[in-house]
Design a protein around this motif. Structure first.
Motif, PDB file in Angstrom:
ATOM      1  N   MET A  62      65.387   3.513 -46.984  1.00 30.97           N
ATOM      2  CA  MET A  62      64.634   4.705 -47.367  1.00 30.97           C
ATOM      3  C   MET A  62      64.292   4.689 -48.848  1.00 30.97           C
ATOM      4  SD  MET A  62      65.844   7.765 -44.925  1.00 30.97           S
ATOM      5  CE  MET A  62      64.533   8.734 -45.553  1.00 30.97           C
ATOM      6  N   LEU A  63      65.168   4.127 -49.678  1.00 34.46           N
ATOM      7  CA  LEU A  63      64.844   4.015 -51.101  1.00 34.46           C
ATOM      8  C   LEU A  63      63.735   3.002 -51.343  1.00 34.46           C
ATOM      9  CD1 LEU A  63      68.394   4.120 -52.735  1.00 34.46           C
ATOM     10  CD2 LEU A  63      66.605   5.855 -52.882  1.00 34.46           C
ATOM     11  N   VAL A  64      63.767   1.901 -50.594  1.00 34.67           N
ATOM     12  CA  VAL A  64      62.768   0.846 -50.781  1.00 34.67           C
ATOM     13  C   VAL A  64      61.425   1.239 -50.166  1.00 34.67           C
ATOM     14  CG1 VAL A  64      62.188  -1.537 -50.179  1.00 34.67           C
ATOM     15  CG2 VAL A  64      64.488  -0.977 -50.962  1.00 34.67           C
ATOM     16  N   LEU A  65      61.451   1.741 -48.930  1.00 34.71           N
ATOM     17  CA  LEU A  65      60.203   2.032 -48.222  1.00 34.71           C
ATOM     18  C   LEU A  65      59.809   3.506 -48.245  1.00 34.71           C
ATOM     19  CD1 LEU A  65      60.592  -0.256 -45.082  1.00 34.71           C
ATOM     20  CD2 LEU A  65      59.313  -0.689 -47.179  1.00 34.71           C
ATOM     21  N   GLY A  66      60.580   4.329 -48.935  1.00 37.42           N
ATOM     22  CA  GLY A  66      60.281   5.758 -48.992  1.00 37.42           C
ATOM     23  C   GLY A  66      58.893   6.094 -49.506  1.00 37.42           C
ATOM     24  N   PRO A  67      58.463   5.492 -50.610  1.00 29.20           N
ATOM     25  CA  PRO A  67      57.101   5.794 -51.093  1.00 29.20           C
ATOM     26  C   PRO A  67      56.007   5.415 -50.085  1.00 29.20           C
ATOM     27  CG  PRO A  67      58.385   4.757 -52.816  1.00 29.20           C
ATOM     28  CD  PRO A  67      59.214   4.685 -51.568  1.00 29.20           C
ATOM     29  N   TRP A  68      56.183   4.290 -49.409  1.00 32.20           N
ATOM     30  CA  TRP A  68      55.203   3.879 -48.398  1.00 32.20           C
ATOM     31  C   TRP A  68      55.183   4.860 -47.227  1.00 32.20           C
ATOM     32  CZ3 TRP A  68      56.370   2.230 -43.358  1.00 32.20           C
ATOM     33  CH2 TRP A  68      55.282   1.779 -42.633  1.00 32.20           C
ATOM     34  N   MET A  69      56.370   5.284 -46.782  1.00 35.00           N
ATOM     35  CA  MET A  69      56.452   6.256 -45.688  1.00 35.00           C
ATOM     36  C   MET A  69      55.796   7.569 -46.084  1.00 35.00           C
ATOM     37  SD  MET A  69      60.314   5.797 -44.390  1.00 35.00           S
ATOM     38  CE  MET A  69      60.952   4.269 -43.774  1.00 35.00           C
ATOM     39  N   LEU A  70      56.048   7.997 -47.313  1.00 34.01           N
ATOM     40  CA  LEU A  70      55.461   9.242 -47.796  1.00 34.01           C
ATOM     41  C   LEU A  70      53.938   9.149 -47.858  1.00 34.01           C
ATOM     42  CD1 LEU A  70      56.088  12.069 -48.828  1.00 34.01           C
ATOM     43  CD2 LEU A  70      56.184  11.108 -51.122  1.00 34.01           C
ATOM     44  N   LYS A  71      53.413   7.997 -48.306  1.00 33.32           N
ATOM     45  CA  LYS A  71      51.954   7.810 -48.349  1.00 33.32           C
ATOM     46  C   LYS A  71      51.355   7.897 -46.956  1.00 33.32           C
ATOM     47  CE  LYS A  71      51.727   4.940 -52.471  1.00 33.32           C
ATOM     48  NZ  LYS A  71      51.485   3.599 -52.992  1.00 33.32           N
ATOM     49  N   LYS A  72      52.019   7.270 -45.975  1.00 32.15           N
ATOM     50  CA  LYS A  72      51.516   7.319 -44.591  1.00 32.15           C
ATOM     51  C   LYS A  72      51.499   8.753 -44.069  1.00 32.15           C
ATOM     52  CE  LYS A  72      51.078   4.013 -42.009  1.00 32.15           C
ATOM     53  NZ  LYS A  72      49.850   3.349 -41.569  1.00 32.15           N
ATOM     54  N   LEU A  73      52.560   9.505 -44.331  1.00 32.75           N
ATOM     55  CA  LEU A  73      52.636  10.880 -43.846  1.00 32.75           C
ATOM     56  C   LEU A  73      51.658  11.794 -44.565  1.00 32.75           C
ATOM     57  CD1 LEU A  73      56.487  11.205 -43.410  1.00 32.75           C
ATOM     58  CD2 LEU A  73      54.769  11.007 -41.619  1.00 32.75           C
ATOM     59  N   VAL A  74      51.471  11.585 -45.872  1.00 29.89           N
ATOM     60  CA  VAL A  74      50.514  12.392 -46.623  1.00 29.89           C
ATOM     61  C   VAL A  74      49.091  12.103 -46.153  1.00 29.89           C
ATOM     62  CG1 VAL A  74      49.489  12.709 -48.919  1.00 29.89           C
ATOM     63  CG2 VAL A  74      51.962  12.766 -48.638  1.00 29.89           C
ATOM     64  N   TYR A  75      48.777  10.830 -45.907  1.00 29.52           N
ATOM     65  CA  TYR A  75      47.445  10.479 -45.410  1.00 29.52           C
ATOM     66  C   TYR A  75      47.188  11.135 -44.051  1.00 29.52           C
ATOM     67  CZ  TYR A  75      43.591   7.816 -43.504  1.00 29.52           C
ATOM     68  OH  TYR A  75      42.409   7.473 -42.927  1.00 29.52           O
ATOM     69  N   PHE A  76      48.182  11.066 -43.157  1.00 32.20           N
ATOM     70  CA  PHE A  76      48.021  11.690 -41.843  1.00 32.20           C
ATOM     71  C   PHE A  76      47.809  13.195 -41.976  1.00 32.20           C
ATOM     72  CE2 PHE A  76      49.956  13.853 -38.193  1.00 32.20           C
ATOM     73  CZ  PHE A  76      49.113  13.399 -37.196  1.00 32.20           C
ATOM     74  N   THR A  77      48.575  13.827 -42.854  1.00 34.34           N
ATOM     75  CA  THR A  77      48.435  15.263 -43.066  1.00 34.34           C
ATOM     76  C   THR A  77      47.057  15.605 -43.633  1.00 34.34           C
ATOM     77  OG1 THR A  77      50.806  15.413 -43.465  1.00 34.34           O
ATOM     78  CG2 THR A  77      49.465  17.273 -44.184  1.00 34.34           C
ATOM     79  N   GLN A  78      46.577  14.804 -44.573  1.00 41.85           N
ATOM     80  CA  GLN A  78      45.250  15.044 -45.138  1.00 41.85           C
ATOM     81  C   GLN A  78      44.167  14.916 -44.075  1.00 41.85           C
ATOM     82  OE1 GLN A  78      45.131  12.203 -48.333  1.00 41.85           O
ATOM     83  NE2 GLN A  78      45.841  13.697 -49.856  1.00 41.85           N
ATOM     84  N   VAL A  79      44.276  13.917 -43.225  1.00 41.64           N
ATOM     85  CA  VAL A  79      43.289  13.742 -42.152  1.00 41.64           C
ATOM     86  C   VAL A  79      43.326  14.939 -41.206  1.00 41.64           C
ATOM     87  CG1 VAL A  79      42.719  12.352 -40.126  1.00 41.64           C
ATOM     88  CG2 VAL A  79      43.236  11.238 -42.288  1.00 41.64           C
ATOM     89  N   MET A  80      44.514  15.404 -40.863  1.00 41.81           N
ATOM     90  CA  MET A  80      44.626  16.561 -39.961  1.00 41.81           C
ATOM     91  C   MET A  80      44.066  17.820 -40.596  1.00 41.81           C
ATOM     92  SD  MET A  80      45.760  15.742 -37.044  1.00 41.81           S
ATOM     93  CE  MET A  80      44.945  14.174 -37.119  1.00 41.81           C
ATOM     94  N   LEU A  81      44.327  17.997 -41.898  1.00 42.41           N
ATOM     95  CA  LEU A  81      43.820  19.201 -42.553  1.00 42.41           C
ATOM     96  C   LEU A  81      42.301  19.152 -42.734  1.00 42.41           C
ATOM     97  CD1 LEU A  81      46.587  19.859 -45.222  1.00 42.41           C
ATOM     98  CD2 LEU A  81      46.138  21.124 -43.130  1.00 42.41           C
ATOM     99  N   THR A  82      41.732  17.982 -42.940  1.00 42.02           N
ATOM    100  CA  THR A  82      40.272  17.898 -43.033  1.00 42.02           C
ATOM    101  C   THR A  82      39.616  18.070 -41.670  1.00 42.02           C
ATOM    102  OG1 THR A  82      40.355  15.495 -42.921  1.00 42.02           O
ATOM    103  CG2 THR A  82      40.243  16.483 -45.116  1.00 42.02           C
ATOM    104  N   ASN A  83      40.311  17.715 -40.617  1.00 46.17           N
ATOM    105  CA  ASN A  83      39.759  17.858 -39.269  1.00 46.17           C
ATOM    106  C   ASN A  83      40.050  19.224 -38.662  1.00 46.17           C
ATOM    107  OD1 ASN A  83      38.651  15.312 -39.212  1.00 46.17           O
ATOM    108  ND2 ASN A  83      40.453  14.382 -38.273  1.00 46.17           N
ATOM    109  N   ILE A  84      40.703  20.091 -39.390  1.00 42.38           N
ATOM    110  CA  ILE A  84      41.075  21.397 -38.830  1.00 42.38           C
ATOM    111  C   ILE A  84      39.842  22.239 -38.501  1.00 42.38           C
ATOM    112  CG2 ILE A  84      41.348  22.847 -40.887  1.00 42.38           C
ATOM    113  CD1 ILE A  84      44.130  23.555 -39.622  1.00 42.38           C
TER     114      ILE A  84
END
Length: 89
Positions: A62-84
């Motif tokens: 989680m320390l090593v891949l945490g930033p990558w996981m966060l980027k993936k989740l933020v991107y998904f959230t942004q796509v969902m909010l733009t498609n709302i």
């Protein structure tokens, strides 16, 4: 809002969840397998022997891949909010 659009949202959510969870699950399984082999070879059957190394491995991943996981989740959230706007119609 069509059925195809809803299915694509669901598919994207499942793929994102699996992509984010996969590294943690894979590392946990590999560490568990290695410790199980060690326990079978040495006849040590201590339950905490499996728990502590798995937790350490998960924290490291989680320390090593945490930033990558966060980027993936933020991107998904942004796509969902733009498609709302498409979802609400």
């Amino acid at each position: 809002m069509s059925e195809t659009f809803i299915l694509s949202i669901g598919k994207e959510a499942i793929v994102t969840a699996l992509t984010v969870a996969a590294p943690i699950l894979i590392v946990s399984m590999v560490v568990g397998l290695i410790i199980s082999i060690f326990q079978a070879a040495t006849q040590i059957q201590e339950q905490t022997l499996t728990f502590v190394p798995k937790m350490i491995a998960i924290i490291v991943i989680m320390l090593v891949l945490g930033p990558w996981m966060l980027k993936k989740l933020v991107y998904f959230t942004q796509v969902m909010l733009t498609n709302i706007t498409s979802i609400v119609r």
